[in-house]
Write an enzyme that holds these catalytic residues in place. Structure first.
Site, short mmCIF file in Angstrom:
data_model
loop_
_atom_site.label_atom_id
_atom_site.label_comp_id
_atom_site.label_asym_id
_atom_site.label_seq_id
_atom_site.Cartn_x
_atom_site.Cartn_y
_atom_site.Cartn_z
CD GLU A 259 -3.14 0.55 0.35
OE1 GLU A 259 -2.63 1.25 -0.56
OE2 GLU A 259 -4.32 0.63 0.66
CB ILE B 263 -1.04 6.37 2.38
CG1 ILE B 263 -1.21 7.11 3.72
CG2 ILE B 263 -2.25 6.59 1.46
CD1 ILE B 263 -1.11 8.63 3.60
CG ASP C 201 -6.55 8.35 5.82
OD1 ASP C 201 -6.63 8.60 7.03
OD2 ASP C 201 -6.89 9.18 4.95
CB SER C 202 -9.96 5.25 7.69
OG SER C 202 -10.21 4.36 6.62
N GLY C 203 -7.63 2.89 7.57
CA GLY C 203 -7.40 1.45 7.72
C GLY C 203 -8.48 0.60 7.09
CB THR D 210 -8.12 0.32 1.85
OG1 THR D 210 -8.87 1.50 1.56
CG2 THR D 210 -7.76 -0.40 0.56
CE LYS E 120 -3.21 10.85 6.17
NZ LYS E 120 -4.37 11.72 5.88
C1 PRP Z 1 -6.01 5.55 -0.98
C2 PRP Z 1 -4.72 4.80 -0.66
C3 PRP Z 1 -5.18 3.60 0.10
C4 PRP Z 1 -6.44 4.10 0.80
C5 PRP Z 1 -6.13 4.36 2.23
O1 PRP Z 1 -6.56 5.02 -2.11
O2 PRP Z 1 -4.06 4.42 -1.83
O3 PRP Z 1 -5.51 2.52 -0.73
O4 PRP Z 1 -6.83 5.32 0.15
O5 PRP Z 1 -7.26 4.85 2.90
P1 PRP Z 1 -7.97 4.08 4.10
O6 PRP Z 1 -6.89 3.55 5.01
O7 PRP Z 1 -8.77 5.17 4.74
O8 PRP Z 1 -8.81 3.00 3.52
P2 PRP Z 1 -7.62 5.81 -3.00
O9 PRP Z 1 -9.00 5.33 -2.66
O10 PRP Z 1 -7.36 7.28 -2.91
O11 PRP Z 1 -7.31 5.26 -4.48
P3 PRP Z 1 -5.92 5.32 -5.31
O12 PRP Z 1 -4.99 4.31 -4.68
O13 PRP Z 1 -6.34 4.92 -6.68
O14 PRP Z 1 -5.38 6.72 -5.25
#
Ligand code: PRP
Length: 171
Positions: free
Chosen positions: A98, A100, A102-104, A106, A130
């Site tokens: 991954e 990043i 963020d909220s976790g 994904t 994060k």
């Molecule tokens: C972003 C990033 C992670 C996800 C993290 O993807 O690449 O997959 O968000 O966020 P989370 O921890 O809150 O779930 P995004 O949906 O922006 O798509 P992208 O990878 O195509 O930019």
């Protein structure tokens, strides 16, 4: 790059950390694990390309694509799988890659899916963390703690722009 921005992690810093991450991964997996790196599109594409070339182990590469609707929620089923990859993961050791966390949300949903498909092991390597995610599996490999601010570059976008920047910047 136009507009106000500040470089947060420059190319040399990223290169050096990616190489350290590869050593951390090599310390956990061996040739016998037949590792699969699974990159989440699109954000992970640059990191995955660099990381895969640094890991001195036999490995295979696949991708998954999910779209999020409900970032920040803790309810299950808040990502939709658009593409689930080609390599069957049953019985395999999977390293989810991954850009990043963020909220976790994904990572939580994707790890659950890979486990449900019978993966022998599932770990996560994220370039940026994060450290606000709760209720999600903790990534085993973390490049950097993400500073506050909206980050772009090295795969990360703002409205699809800036993914190609070789460094990470804060808008
Ligand atoms: C972003 C990033 C992670 C996800 C993290 O993807 O690449 O997959 O968000 O966020 P989370 O921890 O809150 O779930 P995004 O949906 O922006 O798509 P992208 O990878 O195509 O930019």
């Amino acid at each position: 790059m136009s507009g106000a921005h500040q470089v947060v992690f420059d190319e040399a810093t990223i290169r050096s950390r990616v190489s350290e991450l590869a050593r951390e991964i090599e310390a956990v997996y061996g040739d016998e694990h037949r590792l699969i790196l699974v990159g989440l599109l699109k954000g992970s594409f640059v990191f995955l390309a660099d990381l895969a070339r640094e890991i001195r182990l036999p490995l295979q590469v696949d991708f998954m694509s999910v779209s999020s609707y409900g970032h920040g929620t803790t309810s299950s089923g808040s990502v939709r799988f658009e593409y689930s990859g080609r390599i069957p993961v049953a019985g395999r050791h999977v390293l989810l890659v991954e850009d990043i966390v963020d909220s976790g949300t994904t990572v939580r949903e994707v790890v659950a899916r890979l486990r449900a498909q019978g993966a022998e092991s599932v770990e996560t390597c994220t370039l940026l963390h994060k450290r606000i995610a709760s209720g999600a599996p903790q990534p085993r490999f973390v490049g950097f703690d993400a500073p506050n601010g909206f980050l772009v570059g090295y795969g990360l976008d703002h409205a699809e722009d800036f993914r190609h920047l070789p460094y990470i910047a804060s808008l």
